[in-house]
Design an enzyme around this catalytic site. Structure first.
Site, PDB file in Angstrom:
ATOM      1  N   ASP A  92       0.843  -1.193   0.000  1.00 38.18           N
ATOM      2  CA  ASP A  92       0.000   0.000   0.000  1.00 38.18           C
ATOM      3  C   ASP A  92       0.876   1.239   0.000  1.00 38.18           C
ATOM      4  O   ASP A  92       2.034   1.193   0.425  1.00 38.18           O
ATOM      5  CB  ASP A  92      -0.897   0.029   1.249  1.00 38.18           C
ATOM      6  CG  ASP A  92      -1.889  -1.125   1.250  1.00 38.18           C
ATOM      7  OD1 ASP A  92      -2.152  -1.676   0.174  1.00 38.18           O
ATOM      8  OD2 ASP A  92      -2.377  -1.459   2.343  1.00 38.18           O
TER       9      ASP A  92
HETATM   10  N1  URA Z   1      -1.413  -5.918   3.884  1.00 39.59           N
HETATM   11  C1  URA Z   1      -1.898  -4.639   3.836  1.00 39.59           C
HETATM   12  O1  URA Z   1      -2.963  -4.346   4.363  1.00 39.59           O
HETATM   13  N2  URA Z   1      -1.152  -3.726   3.193  1.00 39.59           N
HETATM   14  C2  URA Z   1       0.037  -3.985   2.616  1.00 39.59           C
HETATM   15  O2  URA Z   1       0.668  -3.076   2.054  1.00 39.59           O
HETATM   16  C3  URA Z   1       0.520  -5.307   2.671  1.00 39.59           C
HETATM   17  C4  URA Z   1      -0.219  -6.265   3.319  1.00 39.59           C
END
Ligand code: URA
Length: 232
Positions: free
Chosen positions: A104
């Site tokens: 993310d």
């Molecule tokens: N899980 C999430 O919620 N975000 C990420 O970036 C990776 C795993």
């Protein structure tokens, strides 16, 4: 046999014009002899090419490790936001590099950037069960109920997650290990317990670990040891 200017521009990313300039300035050697003409032909399996006395090492693929900071998108391009490729030195960008997997925008940590599609597939495919670990901090106390819930498989609207590990490392912090990578998976898994993820930092993907000395925003090529693991 290939033209030397083509060989150099493919490997190093210089334009043909730039290679011509290098040759003109007598900075290119083949097998110890200064090159005077940029259209001579070389056999890269036999001839050794040097630029400023540094040997050109031929690489089929490039493997980079990046410590992703917040604010960067895990994509090769975006209309408005910076991508992880904006953190990579220009000299690699003539390759078709892409991030192996997504984090993310506000997640930090280990990101592998490569042009080797098979390697990326092997490390990402849920069928291969490659473990990815994340340090996590949430806004509530981590409970045993969460540990058991993660182990048994959290039910999200897009289906049940595979069993995952949650190791408690502090009142609000833990390490989560997943073998799949659904959209916002960890955030949504904690969301099932009414908790919000405050910090998320990936520390490993399979046998590849975020190096302690790699600062946020920095990248480096795989070491010899890491390259050996690519073919394992
Ligand atoms: N899980 C999430 O919620 N975000 C990420 O970036 C990776 C795993």
């Amino acid at each position: 046999m290939e033209r030397i200017d083509k060989v150099i521009s493919n490997q190093v990313g210089y334009s043909r014009k730039e290679v011509k300039e290098l040759v003109k300035k007598k900075r290119v050697k083949v097998d110890g002899v200064i090159v005077t003409n940029s259209d001579i032909k070389v056999d890269t399996s036999i001839n050794k090419i040097f630029i400023d006395d540094e040997e050109l090492i031929f690489k089929k693929y490039v493997y980079l490790m990046l410590n992703k900071p917040k604010g960067y998108i895990s994509a090769t391009e975006d209309r408005s936001l910076p991508t992880v490729l904006d953190l990579i030195d220009e000299k690699y960008l003539h390759r078709n590099l892409f991030p192996a997997g997504r984090l993310d925008k506000d997640t930090t940590g280990l990101m592998i950037i490569t042009d080797d599609g098979d390697f990326a597939h092997n490390i990402l495919s849920p069928k291969k069960h490659v473990k990815k670990s994340y340090e996590v901090v949430i806004d509530k106390k981590i409970t045993n109920e969460m540990v058991l819930g993660f182990r048994d498989g959290i039910k999200l609207i897009d289906g049940e997650c595979k069993s995952s590990e949650l190791e408690i490392t502090g009142e609000y912090s833990g390490i989560v290990t997943l073998t799949e990578g659904r959209y916002h998976q960890i955030k949504r898994m904690f969301g099932c317990f009414g908790a919000e993820v405050v910090e998320l930092n990936r520390i490993s993907m399979g046998n590849f670990y975020l190096p302690e000395d790699l600062e946020l925003g920095e990248f480096r090529e795989f070491t010899e040891e890491e390259l050996k693991k690519v073919v394992e």
